[in-house]
Design a protein around this motif. Structure first.
Motif, PDB file in Angstrom:
ATOM      1  N   LYS A  97      -5.383  15.313  14.116  1.00 55.06           N
ATOM      2  CA  LYS A  97      -6.473  14.646  14.485  1.00 55.06           C
ATOM      3  C   LYS A  97      -7.739  14.749  13.611  1.00 55.06           C
ATOM      4  CE  LYS A  97      -9.223  13.405  18.826  1.00 55.06           C
ATOM      5  NZ  LYS A  97      -9.515  13.761  20.177  1.00 55.06           N
ATOM      6  N   TYR A  98      -8.085  13.368  13.232  1.00 54.59           N
ATOM      7  CA  TYR A  98      -9.424  13.255  12.621  1.00 54.59           C
ATOM      8  C   TYR A  98     -10.235  12.066  13.220  1.00 54.59           C
ATOM      9  CZ  TYR A  98      -6.019  15.212   9.266  1.00 54.59           C
ATOM     10  OH  TYR A  98      -5.018  16.018   8.847  1.00 54.59           O
ATOM     11  N   ASN A  99     -11.307  12.080  12.855  1.00 56.09           N
ATOM     12  CA  ASN A  99     -12.446  11.091  13.662  1.00 56.09           C
ATOM     13  C   ASN A  99     -13.390  10.717  12.021  1.00 56.09           C
ATOM     14  OD1 ASN A  99     -14.180  13.047  13.401  1.00 56.09           O
ATOM     15  ND2 ASN A  99     -14.403  13.191  15.529  1.00 56.09           N
ATOM     16  N   LYS A 100     -14.379   9.797  12.607  1.00 54.54           N
ATOM     17  CA  LYS A 100     -15.169   9.127  11.698  1.00 54.54           C
ATOM     18  C   LYS A 100     -14.539   8.659  10.526  1.00 54.54           C
ATOM     19  CE  LYS A 100     -19.069  11.553  13.944  1.00 54.54           C
ATOM     20  NZ  LYS A 100     -20.307  12.370  13.735  1.00 54.54           N
ATOM     21  N   GLN A 101     -13.677   7.724  10.298  1.00 52.92           N
ATOM     22  CA  GLN A 101     -12.944   7.497   9.150  1.00 52.92           C
ATOM     23  C   GLN A 101     -13.618   6.600   8.366  1.00 52.92           C
ATOM     24  OE1 GLN A 101     -10.221   3.788   9.558  1.00 52.92           O
ATOM     25  NE2 GLN A 101      -8.751   5.306   9.314  1.00 52.92           N
ATOM     26  N   HIS A 102     -13.542   6.581   7.133  1.00 56.85           N
ATOM     27  CA  HIS A 102     -14.263   5.949   6.055  1.00 56.85           C
ATOM     28  C   HIS A 102     -13.301   5.420   5.200  1.00 56.85           C
ATOM     29  CE1 HIS A 102     -18.522   7.750   7.035  1.00 56.85           C
ATOM     30  NE2 HIS A 102     -17.738   8.785   7.499  1.00 56.85           N
ATOM     31  N   ILE A 103     -13.302   4.379   4.624  1.00 55.93           N
ATOM     32  CA  ILE A 103     -12.529   3.796   3.738  1.00 55.93           C
ATOM     33  C   ILE A 103     -13.324   3.179   2.451  1.00 55.93           C
ATOM     34  CG2 ILE A 103     -10.761   1.768   3.725  1.00 55.93           C
ATOM     35  CD1 ILE A 103     -10.239   1.951   6.411  1.00 55.93           C
ATOM     36  N   ARG A 109       0.978  -1.360  -0.155  1.00 55.17           N
ATOM     37  CA  ARG A 109      -0.150   0.008   0.113  1.00 55.17           C
ATOM     38  C   ARG A 109       1.112   1.210   0.153  1.00 55.17           C
ATOM     39  NH1 ARG A 109      -4.920   0.058   4.038  1.00 55.17           N
ATOM     40  NH2 ARG A 109      -5.669  -1.257   2.184  1.00 55.17           N
ATOM     41  N   VAL A 110       0.333   2.261  -0.851  1.00 55.63           N
ATOM     42  CA  VAL A 110       1.324   3.473  -1.013  1.00 55.63           C
ATOM     43  C   VAL A 110       0.187   4.565  -0.778  1.00 55.63           C
ATOM     44  CG1 VAL A 110       2.606   4.926  -2.500  1.00 55.63           C
ATOM     45  CG2 VAL A 110       2.699   2.448  -2.564  1.00 55.63           C
ATOM     46  N   LEU A 111       0.687   5.562   0.003  1.00 53.56           N
ATOM     47  CA  LEU A 111       0.158   6.983   0.346  1.00 53.56           C
ATOM     48  C   LEU A 111       0.301   7.593  -1.017  1.00 53.56           C
ATOM     49  CD1 LEU A 111      -1.853   8.927   1.568  1.00 53.56           C
ATOM     50  CD2 LEU A 111       0.031   9.398   3.076  1.00 53.56           C
ATOM     51  N   ILE A 112      -0.678   8.107  -1.943  1.00 50.96           N
ATOM     52  CA  ILE A 112      -0.501   8.930  -2.847  1.00 50.96           C
ATOM     53  C   ILE A 112      -0.665  10.339  -2.863  1.00 50.96           C
ATOM     54  CG2 ILE A 112      -1.211   9.150  -5.594  1.00 50.96           C
ATOM     55  CD1 ILE A 112      -0.008   6.439  -5.113  1.00 50.96           C
ATOM     56  N   GLY A 113      -1.696  10.720  -2.073  1.00 50.34           N
ATOM     57  CA  GLY A 113      -1.713  12.232  -1.571  1.00 50.34           C
ATOM     58  C   GLY A 113      -2.531  12.515  -0.974  1.00 50.34           C
ATOM     59  N   GLU A 114      -2.926  13.619  -0.379  1.00 49.08           N
ATOM     60  CA  GLU A 114      -3.755  13.829   0.654  1.00 49.08           C
ATOM     61  C   GLU A 114      -4.181  15.381   0.566  1.00 49.08           C
ATOM     62  OE1 GLU A 114      -2.216  14.899   4.755  1.00 49.08           O
ATOM     63  OE2 GLU A 114      -0.756  13.360   3.850  1.00 49.08           O
ATOM     64  N   GLY A 115      -5.467  15.927   1.129  1.00 51.24           N
ATOM     65  CA  GLY A 115      -5.839  17.123   0.975  1.00 51.24           C
ATOM     66  C   GLY A 115      -7.211  17.483   1.639  1.00 51.24           C
ATOM     67  N   VAL A 116      -7.601  18.585   1.672  1.00 46.06           N
ATOM     68  CA  VAL A 116      -8.802  18.745   2.291  1.00 46.06           C
ATOM     69  C   VAL A 116      -9.930  19.373   0.956  1.00 46.06           C
ATOM     70  CG1 VAL A 116     -10.273  20.411   3.479  1.00 46.06           C
ATOM     71  CG2 VAL A 116      -7.928  19.937   4.355  1.00 46.06           C
ATOM     72  N   LEU A 117     -10.863  18.385   0.997  1.00 47.62           N
ATOM     73  CA  LEU A 117     -12.023  18.554  -0.002  1.00 47.62           C
ATOM     74  C   LEU A 117     -13.508  19.034   0.905  1.00 47.62           C
ATOM     75  CD1 LEU A 117     -11.281  15.515  -2.518  1.00 47.62           C
ATOM     76  CD2 LEU A 117     -10.599  17.951  -2.753  1.00 47.62           C
ATOM     77  N   THR A 118     -14.210  19.652   0.004  1.00 43.53           N
ATOM     78  CA  THR A 118     -15.511  20.122   0.447  1.00 43.53           C
ATOM     79  C   THR A 118     -16.406  18.905   0.078  1.00 43.53           C
ATOM     80  OG1 THR A 118     -15.010  22.510   0.447  1.00 43.53           O
ATOM     81  CG2 THR A 118     -17.319  21.884   0.478  1.00 43.53           C
ATOM     82  N   LYS A 119     -17.060  18.110   1.008  1.00 44.56           N
ATOM     83  CA  LYS A 119     -17.932  17.036   0.577  1.00 44.56           C
ATOM     84  C   LYS A 119     -19.468  17.790   0.785  1.00 44.56           C
ATOM     85  CE  LYS A 119     -19.192  12.373   2.073  1.00 44.56           C
ATOM     86  NZ  LYS A 119     -20.668  12.757   2.752  1.00 44.56           N
ATOM     87  N   LEU A 120     -19.967  17.517  -0.184  1.00 47.25           N
ATOM     88  CA  LEU A 120     -21.445  17.966   0.078  1.00 47.25           C
ATOM     89  C   LEU A 120     -22.417  17.009   0.778  1.00 47.25           C
ATOM     90  CD1 LEU A 120     -23.279  20.350  -1.032  1.00 47.25           C
ATOM     91  CD2 LEU A 120     -24.035  18.844  -3.010  1.00 47.25           C
ATOM     92  N   CYS A 121     -22.591  17.213   1.967  1.00 45.74           N
ATOM     93  CA  CYS A 121     -23.363  16.230   2.935  1.00 45.74           C
ATOM     94  C   CYS A 121     -24.797  16.695   2.663  1.00 45.74           C
ATOM     95  CB  CYS A 121     -22.674  16.419   4.322  1.00 45.74           C
ATOM     96  SG  CYS A 121     -20.984  16.150   4.484  1.00 45.74           S
ATOM     97  N   ARG A 122     -25.662  15.709   3.572  1.00 46.63           N
ATOM     98  CA  ARG A 122     -27.134  15.856   3.384  1.00 46.63           C
ATOM     99  C   ARG A 122     -27.521  17.437   3.855  1.00 46.63           C
ATOM    100  NH1 ARG A 122     -30.480  12.262   7.012  1.00 46.63           N
ATOM    101  NH2 ARG A 122     -32.054  14.047   6.375  1.00 46.63           N
ATOM    102  N   ASN A 166      -2.994   3.635  -3.118  1.00 46.95           N
ATOM    103  CA  ASN A 166      -2.990   3.191  -4.451  1.00 46.95           C
ATOM    104  C   ASN A 166      -4.359   2.121  -4.625  1.00 46.95           C
ATOM    105  OD1 ASN A 166      -1.674   1.490  -2.580  1.00 46.95           O
ATOM    106  ND2 ASN A 166      -0.687   0.425  -4.215  1.00 46.95           N
ATOM    107  N   ASP A 167      -4.859   1.811  -3.308  1.00 45.36           N
ATOM    108  CA  ASP A 167      -5.841   0.813  -3.550  1.00 45.36           C
ATOM    109  C   ASP A 167      -7.115   1.257  -2.902  1.00 45.36           C
ATOM    110  OD1 ASP A 167      -4.728   0.919  -0.945  1.00 45.36           O
ATOM    111  OD2 ASP A 167      -5.192  -1.299  -0.554  1.00 45.36           O
ATOM    112  N   ILE A 168      -7.147   2.260  -2.001  1.00 44.60           N
ATOM    113  CA  ILE A 168      -8.293   2.612  -1.152  1.00 44.60           C
ATOM    114  C   ILE A 168      -8.259   4.253  -1.293  1.00 44.60           C
ATOM    115  CG2 ILE A 168      -8.425   0.664   0.383  1.00 44.60           C
ATOM    116  CD1 ILE A 168      -7.198   2.286   2.541  1.00 44.60           C
ATOM    117  N   LEU A 169      -9.553   4.794  -0.893  1.00 43.43           N
ATOM    118  CA  LEU A 169      -9.624   6.547  -0.523  1.00 43.43           C
ATOM    119  C   LEU A 169     -10.172   6.178   0.908  1.00 43.43           C
ATOM    120  CD1 LEU A 169      -9.679   9.159  -1.705  1.00 43.43           C
ATOM    121  CD2 LEU A 169     -11.864   8.861  -2.567  1.00 43.43           C
TER     122      LEU A 169
END
Length: 249
Positions: free
Chosen positions: A73-79, A34-47, A59-62
């Motif tokens: 610190k981050y929480n509520k991890q989604h894979i 597994r390789v970390l390709i990149g990271e950043g802040v995006l605005t997610k359109l929530c409900r 390279n295999d997950i977001l």
């Protein structure tokens, strides 16, 4: 380049940092290859409204999560497994710019980057990772995708009956098949959508009738890229969906 980085100390260190930021509540992310390709802040359109989320592309997950303390610190991890992902660009509308859809069989949503260049880089890297994964596995891209939910603020009345007005008593619900915002009486039925849940989920009467007759494709939403009202309309925080397993979004 990905293969060269897979077993490097720098890559392992970067992934460990991400794991530590999610803490004990997060899933382990370090696996061979597994390789970390990149990271950043995006605005997610929530409900309810657009929200900033921290995204990590491997390279295999977001992976994404809520930002508690930036870079610490981050929480509520989604894979999200990338082999199930397809992405589509969204046209700019008003304040919503540089966006694209992330679509999977279990959940689909819109995200927005700060600039057009950042959007292009994200989409190119995601597409390359997906292509490489499918090439190695021999699998074909998924044709089934969960509907993108229409934001609560886009609907003041039920999108099916066009009559019921939403109030603190008459609350909003989302059809899991078409993504429309509907009233309770228009969404009393449940239907098993195996890609989304092991239990029957809320769907609107329109989709229920079509699904019951085997017409699965006809209940797909007729709109997928019109989200401008979610920023233009004032937030009406009376929406609810008691069977939503991700009520924060």
């Amino acid at each position: 380049m990905v293969d060269r980085l897979a077993n490097s100390e720098a890559n392992t260190r970067r992934i460990n940092i991400v794991e530590n930021c999610f803490g004990a509540a997060g899933q382990p992310l370090t696996i061979p290859g597994r390789v970390l390709i990149g990271e950043g802040v995006l605005t997610k359109l929530c409900r309810k409204k657009p929200k900033a989320r921290q995204f990590f592309l491997f390279n295999d997950i977001l992976v994404y999560g809520n930002i508690v303390i930036q870079k610490k610190k981050y929480n509520k991890q989604h894979i999200i497994p990338l082999e199930n992902v397809t992405i589509d660009s969204i046209k700019d509308e008003g304040d919503l710019r540089n966006g694209w859809l992330i679509k999977t069989p279990t959940k689909s949503f819109a995200v927005y980057a700060a600039t057009a260049t950042e959007k292009s880089e994200w989409m190119n890297h995601i597409n390359k990772c997906v292509t490489d994964l499918l090439s190695k596995s021999g699998k074909t891209p998924s044709n089934e995708h969960a509907a993108v939910w229409v934001p609560d603020s886009e609907a003041t009345v039920c999108m099916r009956c066009q009559k019921a007005k939403f109030t603190p008593v008459n609350r909003r619900h989302h059809c899991r098949k078409c993504g429309f915002v509907v009233c309770g009486p228009c969404s009393e039925k449940r239907f098993l959508l195996p890609s989304q849940s092991s239990k029957p989920v809320r769907i609107c009467d329109f989709c229920y009738d079509l699904l019951s007759t085997g017409d699965m494709a006809a209940c797909q939403p007729t709109r997928s890229d019109s989200y401008s009202q979610s920023l233009k309309s004032p937030l009406n925080d009376v929406s609810d969906d008691d069977d939503d397993d991700d009520s924060s979004d």
